[in-house]
Design a protein around this motif. Structure first.
Motif, PDB file in Angstrom:
ATOM      1  N   ARG A 230      -2.839   0.971  -6.541  1.00  0.00           N
ATOM      2  CA  ARG A 230      -1.963   1.186  -7.785  1.00  0.00           C
ATOM      3  C   ARG A 230      -2.685   1.977  -9.028  1.00  0.00           C
ATOM      4  NH1 ARG A 230       1.727  -3.303  -8.123  1.00  0.00           N
ATOM      5  NH2 ARG A 230       2.430  -2.398 -10.359  1.00  0.00           N
ATOM      6  N   ASN A 231      -3.869   2.059  -8.836  1.00  0.00           N
ATOM      7  CA  ASN A 231      -4.550   2.890  -9.723  1.00  0.00           C
ATOM      8  C   ASN A 231      -5.102   4.307  -9.294  1.00  0.00           C
ATOM      9  OD1 ASN A 231      -4.479   0.817 -11.784  1.00  0.00           O
ATOM     10  ND2 ASN A 231      -6.549  -0.012 -11.198  1.00  0.00           N
ATOM     11  N   GLY A 232      -4.623   4.696  -7.960  1.00  0.00           N
ATOM     12  CA  GLY A 232      -4.893   5.815  -7.439  1.00  0.00           C
ATOM     13  C   GLY A 232      -6.050   5.642  -6.694  1.00  0.00           C
ATOM     14  N   LEU A 233      -6.369   6.511  -5.767  1.00  0.00           N
ATOM     15  CA  LEU A 233      -7.502   6.725  -4.984  1.00  0.00           C
ATOM     16  C   LEU A 233      -8.524   7.656  -5.487  1.00  0.00           C
ATOM     17  CD1 LEU A 233      -6.511   6.803  -1.239  1.00  0.00           C
ATOM     18  CD2 LEU A 233      -7.883   4.908  -2.589  1.00  0.00           C
ATOM     19  N   ASP A 234      -9.787   6.989  -5.804  1.00  0.00           N
ATOM     20  CA  ASP A 234     -11.097   7.882  -6.202  1.00  0.00           C
ATOM     21  C   ASP A 234     -12.229   7.294  -5.274  1.00  0.00           C
ATOM     22  OD1 ASP A 234     -11.547   5.557  -7.459  1.00  0.00           O
ATOM     23  OD2 ASP A 234     -11.107   6.110  -9.436  1.00  0.00           O
ATOM     24  N   LEU A 235     -13.332   7.756  -5.707  1.00  0.00           N
ATOM     25  CA  LEU A 235     -14.496   7.537  -4.991  1.00  0.00           C
ATOM     26  C   LEU A 235     -14.655   5.969  -4.998  1.00  0.00           C
ATOM     27  CD1 LEU A 235     -16.943  10.344  -5.517  1.00  0.00           C
ATOM     28  CD2 LEU A 235     -15.364   9.993  -3.608  1.00  0.00           C
ATOM     29  N   CYS A 317      -4.746   8.205  10.737  1.00  0.00           N
ATOM     30  CA  CYS A 317      -3.153   8.161  10.347  1.00  0.00           C
ATOM     31  C   CYS A 317      -2.969   8.970   8.756  1.00  0.00           C
ATOM     32  CB  CYS A 317      -2.514   6.554  10.138  1.00  0.00           C
ATOM     33  SG  CYS A 317      -2.480   5.869  11.813  1.00  0.00           S
ATOM     34  N   PRO A 318      -1.945   9.758   8.621  1.00  0.00           N
ATOM     35  CA  PRO A 318      -1.905  10.322   7.572  1.00  0.00           C
ATOM     36  C   PRO A 318      -1.353   9.284   6.601  1.00  0.00           C
ATOM     37  CG  PRO A 318      -0.077  10.869   8.600  1.00  0.00           C
ATOM     38  CD  PRO A 318      -1.129  10.189   9.685  1.00  0.00           C
ATOM     39  N   LEU A 319      -1.803   9.536   5.199  1.00  0.00           N
ATOM     40  CA  LEU A 319      -1.201   8.649   3.941  1.00  0.00           C
ATOM     41  C   LEU A 319      -0.168   9.805   3.432  1.00  0.00           C
ATOM     42  CD1 LEU A 319      -4.401   7.056   2.435  1.00  0.00           C
ATOM     43  CD2 LEU A 319      -2.848   6.002   4.048  1.00  0.00           C
ATOM     44  N   ARG A 320       1.208   9.332   3.690  1.00  0.00           N
ATOM     45  CA  ARG A 320       1.948  10.183   3.304  1.00  0.00           C
ATOM     46  C   ARG A 320       2.767   9.770   2.183  1.00  0.00           C
ATOM     47  NH1 ARG A 320       3.234  14.682   5.914  1.00  0.00           N
ATOM     48  NH2 ARG A 320       5.627  14.616   5.272  1.00  0.00           N
ATOM     49  N   VAL A 321       3.240  10.738   0.884  1.00  0.00           N
ATOM     50  CA  VAL A 321       3.809  10.069  -0.345  1.00  0.00           C
ATOM     51  C   VAL A 321       4.749  11.206  -0.580  1.00  0.00           C
ATOM     52  CG1 VAL A 321       3.659   9.387  -2.624  1.00  0.00           C
ATOM     53  CG2 VAL A 321       2.042   8.574  -1.243  1.00  0.00           C
ATOM     54  N   ASN A 322       6.128  10.805  -0.823  1.00  0.00           N
ATOM     55  CA  ASN A 322       6.930  12.020  -1.162  1.00  0.00           C
ATOM     56  C   ASN A 322       6.850  12.911  -0.052  1.00  0.00           C
ATOM     57  OD1 ASN A 322       7.659  10.371  -3.357  1.00  0.00           O
ATOM     58  ND2 ASN A 322       6.417  11.255  -4.660  1.00  0.00           N
ATOM     59  N   GLY A 361       1.935   3.547  -7.186  1.00  0.00           N
ATOM     60  CA  GLY A 361       0.770   3.948  -8.131  1.00  0.00           C
ATOM     61  C   GLY A 361       0.913   5.077  -8.643  1.00  0.00           C
ATOM     62  N   ILE A 362       1.346   6.137  -7.919  1.00  0.00           N
ATOM     63  CA  ILE A 362       1.607   7.412  -8.487  1.00  0.00           C
ATOM     64  C   ILE A 362       2.630   7.613  -9.356  1.00  0.00           C
ATOM     65  CG2 ILE A 362       2.135   9.829  -7.789  1.00  0.00           C
ATOM     66  CD1 ILE A 362       0.522   9.370  -5.391  1.00  0.00           C
TER      67      ILE A 362
END
Length: 585
Positions: A230-235, A317-322, A361-362
């Protein structure tokens, strides 16, 4: 009688083997879990085949009560009889498919028995149809809300079915045949019905328990990963997510990437699949570029350039958003372990769930960022100090220098006009951002003459695109916080340089530096500030990562000699170059 018992036991074993093979078919289990017209038709077809097999593999009994054991009965004398497992099949068909399925299977079994028996003993048709319907009706009545009757009721109903058959045989064929077959038929068909239903119930119960455990694990995994997605992907968040996935699965390594870099890799291969470094494997590059999943069963298929990589099979597997691929979920197994279909489906399901979480999240982040832009555009509401100070400055100048007062008023007008115009945009031209900065610094210079100077080192075209207000936020931060207690000699250096495919933005000052306690929080959380907006750097940092990924987040270097704020974003230029050139000329 004993020989007949042994022979019928062999036939029962054949039916049980077929039943076990049937239960292992997903198609059949779907039929018996929910009773519909389609499922009843299929159950009728399947059990009709079974009841014919039961007739064909029965034990023939001659008129003299001698046992004849051909491999398959295709024809027999009208005076002969047959002992078989037909009642077992009709009983189980009735208990699984209901009274109408049982009745129809009984009709098929009775007709087949009459046909290859020389068209004699028509009572078998009546008895089989009656037993099929009656057992199905009673079975539905006693099972209540369960899928099948209890073990006791299954045995009772199987005994009842065989007893009814014995009554018909006694009436039409006499006591001698009943005496010979009564005990073996009663015992084996009852035990067979019990075993058949028990196989179904045990398999379905185990499958439901396995589903429940898997569902529980997936739900727990999803619940634990949700806050990070929900907060977005970072390291940092990707590392936590990979640790959670590895805890709940049996994979030897788990990885997450964005469009370019490895965000996290937990497990085997950590020595060369390094967080923050570019994606290594050909397999991952293919998935990210095409948006299609890929399964590899060898090191060659994975395409890792590291010779000693211990990972030999993988699914990515791809993470596809919009409709856009924003990264990939990667799960690996070491040599000697094969990936099962269940594991492949699990990864596909997780990728879909994670993509959904990221989309949420985005969407939340973009809503927040739009709100920030709107708030920034209406800055007079959240930062009244600047507006009040500017008005006071203009009022004071009107008494002594009307021209400067007019100049300040025009600068203030430009400042808010550009705020309203650019606040809704994701990217604006460098020349627009520079005008905005000049409007802001022009007012501040009138308030504090000679307090600071700005040196621009711009080595990119004026049509370069960058996020709105980014330069203004850095410069405002320096003016308000870097030079406390100093009235002169304050310098701000603004540099924009092209580095490969990236635009590097640096804003430095020769101020007093940043306190270490504040530095750790700066850009990472909201810092309450009495003068101006304490959220500006935090919102900018979030906006940068939302637009360009984790590699564009703010970097801050500070010392007693001053501070430098820098960031890297993709180098982009406006397509309307002719209009820009005309405007600049």
């Amino acid at each position: 009688m004993f020989n007949l018992f042994i022979l019928l036991s062999e036939r029962l074993g054949l039916i049980m083997v077929l039943a076990f093979m049937l239960v292992n078919m997903r198609f059949f289990r779907n039929l018996i879990e929910k009773r519909t017209l389609k499922s009843q038709i299929w159950l009728f077809i399947i059990f009709s085949i079974f009841v014919i097999i039961s007739n064909l593999t029965g034990v023939e009994i001659s008129n003299s009560k001698e046992i004849v054991t051909p491999l398959i009965i295709t024809k027999m004398s009208q005076s002969d009889s047959i002992a078989n497992t037909r009642m077992l099949v009709i009983t189980t068909a009735s208990l699984t498919g209901g009274p109408y399925v049982g009745m129809l299977v009984g009709l098929v079994g009775g007709l087949h028995r009459v046909i290859f028996g020389g068209f004699s003993d028509y009572f078998y048709i009546v008895s089989s149809v009656l037993i099929g319907f009656l057992i199905g009706f009673l079975g539905d009545h006693v099972k209540k809300n369960n899928l099948y009757p209890s073990t006791l009721w299954t045995v009772v109903l199987a005994l009842l079915a065989e007893l009814i058959q014995m009554v018909f045989i006694f009436v039409f064929r006499g006591f001698g045949l009943v005496k010979l077959i009564f005990v073996p038929m009663i015992l084996l068909n009852s035990v067979g019905s019990y075993l058949f239903i028990e196989i179904l119930q045990t398999y379905l119960s185990n499958e439901r328990q396995l589903r429940a455990v898997q569902t529980k694990d997936v739900l727990e995994l999803t619940n634990k990963t949700l806050p990070y997605f929900r907060n977005g992907l970072d390291l940092d968040s990707a590392k936590h997510v990979c640790q959670i996935i590895k805890e709940y699965t049996h994979f030897d390594a788990v990885g997450l990437t964005d469009q370019r870099n490895v965000l996290a890799h937990i497990g085997m291969g950590e020595d060369h699949h390094i967080s923050g470094e570019p994606v290594l494997t050909d397999m991952s590059k293919y998935v990210i570029s095409t948006g299609k999943e890929k399964v590899a069963y060898s090191k060659k298929d994975i395409g890792c350039p590291h010779h000693d990589c211990p990972l030999t099979s993988a699914i990515v597997c791809p993470l596809r958003v919009n409709d856009a691929t924003i990264g990939a979920l990667k799960l690996y197994l070491r040599e000697g372990r094969e990936m099962t279909v269940v594991e492949e489906n699990l990864v596909r399901g997780l990728a879909m769930i994670f993509a959904g979480q990221l989309a949420i999240g985005i969407a939340e982040q973009q809503t927040s960022l739009v709100n920030e832009a709107e708030i920034r555009a209406l800055q007079l509401q959240i930062n009244p100090h600047f507006l009040f100070n500017a008005i006071n400055t203009i009022g004071a100048l009107m008494r002594v220098n009307v021209d400067k007062a007019h100049e300040a008023l025009m600068q203030l007008s430009t400042y808010f006009r550009l705020s309203l115009k650019n606040g809704q945009k994701k990217e604006i031209l460098l020349e627009q951002e520079k005008k905005y900065v000049e409007a802001y610094t022009g007012i501040e210079t009138l308030r504090f003459p000679n307090k600071f100077s700005i040196d621009y080192q711009i080595k990119v075209p004026a049509d370069t695109l960058l996020p709105p207000f980014c330069l203004q936020i850095f410069i405002e931060n320096a003016i308000r916080h870097a030079f406390k207690g100093r009235k002169t000699g304050n310098k701000i250096m603004v540099g924009l340089t092209k580095k490969g495919q990236s635009l590097e933005i640096k804003v430095s000052d020769n101020g007093n530096g940043i306190d270490s306690k504040v530095l750790a929080r700066l850009g990472q959380e909201v810092i309450d500030e009495s003068r101006g907006s304490g959220t500006a750097l935090y919102n900018l940092n979030r906006r940068l990562q939302g637009l360009y990924g984790t590699s564009s987040k703010l970097k801050i270097v500070t010392s007693s000699a001053g501070s430098t704020f820098s960031m890297k974003i993709p180098m982009k230029q406006s397509k309307n170059i002719e209009k820009i050139v005309g405007r600049l000329s």
